[in-house]
Structures are given as structure tokens and as C-alpha cells.
Scaffold this motif. Structure first.
Motif, PDB file in Angstrom:
ATOM      1  N   ARG A 152      -8.353   0.441  -3.341  1.00  0.00           N
ATOM      2  CA  ARG A 152      -8.778  -0.398  -2.216  1.00  0.00           C
ATOM      3  C   ARG A 152      -7.835  -1.587  -2.051  1.00  0.00           C
ATOM      4  O   ARG A 152      -7.763  -2.450  -2.918  1.00  0.00           O
ATOM      5  N   PRO A 153      -7.081  -1.635  -0.942  1.00  0.00           N
ATOM      6  CA  PRO A 153      -6.268  -2.820  -0.661  1.00  0.00           C
ATOM      7  C   PRO A 153      -7.135  -3.936  -0.101  1.00  0.00           C
ATOM      8  O   PRO A 153      -8.186  -3.683   0.494  1.00  0.00           O
ATOM      9  N   CYS A 154      -6.683  -5.162  -0.271  1.00  0.00           N
ATOM     10  CA  CYS A 154      -7.450  -6.315   0.212  1.00  0.00           C
ATOM     11  C   CYS A 154      -6.550  -7.262   0.990  1.00  0.00           C
ATOM     12  O   CYS A 154      -5.538  -7.745   0.470  1.00  0.00           O
ATOM     13  N   ILE A 158       0.821  -1.208   0.000  1.00  0.00           N
ATOM     14  CA  ILE A 158       0.000   0.000   0.000  1.00  0.00           C
ATOM     15  C   ILE A 158       0.858   1.263   0.000  1.00  0.00           C
ATOM     16  O   ILE A 158       0.388   2.333  -0.417  1.00  0.00           O
ATOM     17  N   ASP A 159       2.126   1.187   0.433  1.00  0.00           N
ATOM     18  CA  ASP A 159       2.990   2.359   0.427  1.00  0.00           C
ATOM     19  C   ASP A 159       3.898   2.413  -0.797  1.00  0.00           C
ATOM     20  O   ASP A 159       4.851   3.193  -0.850  1.00  0.00           O
ATOM     21  N   ASP A 160       3.612   1.599  -1.808  1.00  0.00           N
ATOM     22  CA  ASP A 160       4.413   1.593  -3.035  1.00  0.00           C
ATOM     23  C   ASP A 160       4.295   2.947  -3.741  1.00  0.00           C
ATOM     24  O   ASP A 160       3.186   3.430  -3.970  1.00  0.00           O
ATOM     25  N   PRO A 161       5.416   3.597  -4.107  1.00  0.00           N
ATOM     26  CA  PRO A 161       5.350   4.893  -4.796  1.00  0.00           C
ATOM     27  C   PRO A 161       4.564   4.854  -6.103  1.00  0.00           C
ATOM     28  O   PRO A 161       4.045   5.884  -6.542  1.00  0.00           O
ATOM     29  N   TRP A 162       4.469   3.682  -6.711  1.00  0.00           N
ATOM     30  CA  TRP A 162       3.718   3.547  -7.963  1.00  0.00           C
ATOM     31  C   TRP A 162       2.268   3.986  -7.798  1.00  0.00           C
ATOM     32  O   TRP A 162       1.687   4.577  -8.707  1.00  0.00           O
TER      33      TRP A 162
END
Length: 411
Positions: free
Chosen positions: A270-272, A231-235
Motif C-alpha cells: 500500500r503506497p501512501c 511505486i514502480d521501483d523494481p525492488w
């Protein structure tokens, strides 16, 4: 029926109390109401609010939905696409006939709620506590009402508070297993895209994108992009700031299929987490949908699980349970051991891990699997075009052999 009282007691009585008015809870309320089973639906929202979850139903999911008996009026409110283009590496592989029904999640839930009969009361409040027993269950609401029910159907999705008070604990199998991204996409320089709907598979495992799905919802073309990232990926920040450019960089040959496009408006992310619950087998309460176990949105099996859970519960188990006294654990266990439900659960979780592996794993096994899938789509597409061409030639030849009024007149 709800609203019945015992003298000197302000508790309200019903057979089934459904906690949570999302996809699972609203479907259960509609089914039980149509079956004439005394039920109440408890949810804080008079109209279900916007939520980034399901945005389309496929033909397989619709087949499961139809078993609930409420599908047809709901499907009339969707946007239908009867063909899907399958593409990868900028090549159109196949155009199979595949029914897809586009509808935003809140619109889907509200359409299902419209099918709940008037005999089912909806209480706009939160359930703040539940006390269970092998006979009746007591639900205390945020508006101080108290409901006594023979059975509680817990359909409150990802909310864990009530489950914790009951001793039901969440066990995470895969944290941030996938991330779903939803947005509208519009063609540049023309009125519409060439395809009715499109599934574009990843070009490189290093991009960690299984596929992009484009499908119509109303007058818009909706995009669901899936990725296996943290979730913290710069992409993800790049997608928010410059979505079209970031998508071009990740899927550089996509424009061969779509043409130039723009991404206006809001982007939803939305992360899962994949999790299951422990300690859920208790008297008088049953968990359905995400309240029982989550699945990965990449696989599209979430609605399969919801419709399977609710259909088996409302068509098979609740009528049998109500025919005898009590709601002991052995009754409730029959639902969790239902072979149709367990098969769907096992298929769904296995698909969540295998889909991730085939999308991003660099091992030889999964690399071969990706290429086999590519050539399978390509082969099916070529066969489909060949049969279509032969059919077209046969139709033209048949028309040429039909005598016209001029050349069939007797000489």
C-alpha cells in the motif's frame, strides 16, 4: 431519531449523520450512540471488508482509544504482546516492556461496530450528494433515501468524490511518501520465534527501509515492512516474487535475531500520499481522520489522529453544538482549532518527514542522529539488563536469608 418524518415529506431526520463506517466513523457512531445522541451511520458494507491498514495498536494509541469509552471490549479481541525486542545490525539492543495489540483492520472496525448501540441505525448505502447549510444538511443516498441532519461527520477516508462536490480540494504534500508491505512470516525448523514481538531497524540508509515490525495476530506472526521508494521501483517486484530472499538482501543480519524464516501466503502493498484538504471549513459538515488529512503509516500516528479527532468531536464539540441552534461555520471552526487536535496533527505531520529523513538522508546531521539513536537503545538495554541482574541477585539473597523449618528450630 432517524425515521422521524414531517407530514408530506419523505425525508428522514436525525441530529448526526456519519458518512463512512471505517475506524473513525464506526468509533464516532459507537460514542454518540452511547451518549444518547440521535445518529445514523451510512456505509455500503454490512461487514467491513478486508483492508490493509492498521494491524496493531501500541500503548500510546490505546491510551487515546480508551478516551472514547469503547476500548476495553475491543481490546479483548486483539492479540497482546507485552514486550518488544529492539534490534539493529543483527544485535539485540533492548527488550522494553511495551504493550502491543495485534488485530487486522477489518476485525478492528467490526469489533468497534459491535459496540454501536441499537439506537443508532446503520444504512448500507453510499452517500451520493450532500447539500449543506447553517441549519440542516441534506444527504441523498444511493438507495434513494434522503437524510436530513443537523451535522454531517464526513469519515469516508480516502474517497474524494463527495469532498469535490462540496468544493473541498486535496493538496498533496508528498506523493508516495512511503510504502507499507504486510505479510505473514513463519520460523523454519522450529515451532515459534524467540521474541514476543520485534522492531528491527534498517542497516543501511541506501536500502530505504526505516524498520521491520513483527508482532502476533492470532496464531500468526505478522510482518509490517516499510520503505521509502517509488511505486514502480523494481525492488517491489522482487519482494513479490522472492520475498524472503529480497528481505535477506536488504537486511542481511536480520537472521541473527529471527533465525531462518519463510514468507508464505499473500503479500499486501500500500503506497501512501501525504495530503491535506483546503476549503474544508463549511457550515454543517466536519471532516475527521483521513478525510481531513493523511499521515504516514511508518510513524504509526494514523490511529492517534483518528482517536484524537473522534474523541474531541464526540466528547467535547458535538454536545456543545447541539445545545444551541444552527451549525454555522464559527461552530465548526472550534473543532479544527481545538488545541488537542491541532497538536496531534502538527506532531503527526512533523514526524512523517523527520522519520523519513532519519531513515534515508545521507547528511551528517541525520547520520549522527541514527548513531545516537542506536547507542541510546543500546545503553537503555544494558541498564535494563544490569538492573534486572541486580534484582535477581537480590531476590536470591533474600531467599537465602529466610530461615527454613530445619535451621530455625530452637536448639
Amino acid at each position: 431519531m432517524i425515521g422521524a418524518f414531517e407530514q408530506g415529506d419523505m425525508t428522514e431526520y436525525t441530529d448526526i449523520a456519519i458518512v463512512g463506517g471505517g475506524l473513525a466513523g464506526s468509533t464516532a457512531a459507537a460514542m454518540l450512540g452511547r451518549a444518547g445522541i440521535s445518529s445514523v451511520l451510512i456505509d455500503p458494507h454490512p461487514t467491513y471488508p478486508a483492508d490493509f491498514r492498521v494491524e496493531k495498536l501500541s500503548d500510546q494509541q490505546v491510551a487515546r482509544f480508551r478516551k472514547t469509552g469503547i476500548a476495553e471490549p475491543v481490546l479483548r479481541k486483539t492479540t497482546y504482546a507485552g514486550e518488544t525486542w529492539i534490534a539493529r545490525f543483527g544485535h539485540l539492543l533492548d527488550t522494553p516492556p511495551r504493550a502491543q495489540f495485534g488485530i487486522m483492520y477489518d476485525a478492528l472496525v467490526n469489533a468497534i461496530r459491535a459496540e454501536i448501540p441499537g439506537g443508532v441505525e446503520t444504512i448500507f448505502a453510499k452517500a451520493v450528494s450532500i447539500a449543506t447549510s447553517s441549519d440542516r444538511q441534506k444527504i441523498t443516498l444511493s438507495n434513494d433515501r434522503i437524510i436530513s441532519a443537523r451535522l454531517v461527520v464526513l469519515a469516508n477516508g480516502l474517497n474524494v468524490g463527495l469532498r469535490h462536490t462540496l468544493g473541498i480540494e486535496r493538496q498533496i504534500m508528498s506523493r508516495c511518501h512511503s510504502i507499507s508491505i504486510g505479510f505473514d512470516i513463519v520460523p523454519v525448523g522450529r515451532a515459534a520465534f524467540d521474541f514476543p514481538s520485534l522492531t528491527y531497524f534498517s542497516e543501511r540508509p541506501s536500502d530505504r527501509i526505516p524498520y521491520l515490525s513483527l508482532f502476533p495476530v492470532g496464531q500468526a506472526m505478522r510482518a509490517n515492512l516499510f520503505t521509502y521508494r517509488k511505486i514502480d521501483d523494481p525492488w517491489l517486484g522482487q519482494m513479490r516474487r522472492a520475498p524472503a530472499e529480497t528481505l535477506h538482501a536488504s537486511l542481511p543480519r536480520l537472521k541473527r535475531i529471527t533465525g531462518e524464516f519463510a514468507i508464505p501466503g499473500e503479500m499486501k502493498i500500500r503506497p501512501c500520499d501525504l495530503y491535506l484538504n483546503t476549503g474544508y471549513l463549511k457550515p454543517g459538515i466536519v471532516l475527521v481522520g483521513d478525510a481531513f488529512e493523511t499521515t504516514c503509516p511508518v510513524t504509526g500516528t494514523g490511529t492517534d489522529k483518528v482517536f484524537t479527532d473522534v474523541e474531541r468531536l464526540c466528547n467535547v464539540h458535538i454536545p456543545a453544538w447541539l445545545s444551541t441552534d444552527g451549525m454555522a461555520r464559527d461552530k465548526i471552526a472550534a473543532f479544527y482549532e481545538d488545541p488537542v487536535k491541532t497538536a496531534c496533527d502538527e506532531w503527526s505531520i512533523a514526524k512523517a518527514f523527520s522519520f523519513r529523513a532519519v531513515s534515508v538522508d545521507s547528511g551528517l546531521r541525520w547520520k549522527m542522529h541514527r548513531w545516537l539513536r542506536f547507542f541510546a537503545w543500546l545503553g537503555r538495554g544494558r541498564l535494563r539488563r544490569l538492573f534486572h541482574a541486580r534484582g535477581s541477585r537480590g531476590t536470591r539473597a533474600s531467599k537465602a536469608m529466610i530461615p527454613t523449618a530445619a535451621n530455625s528450630a530452637p536448639k
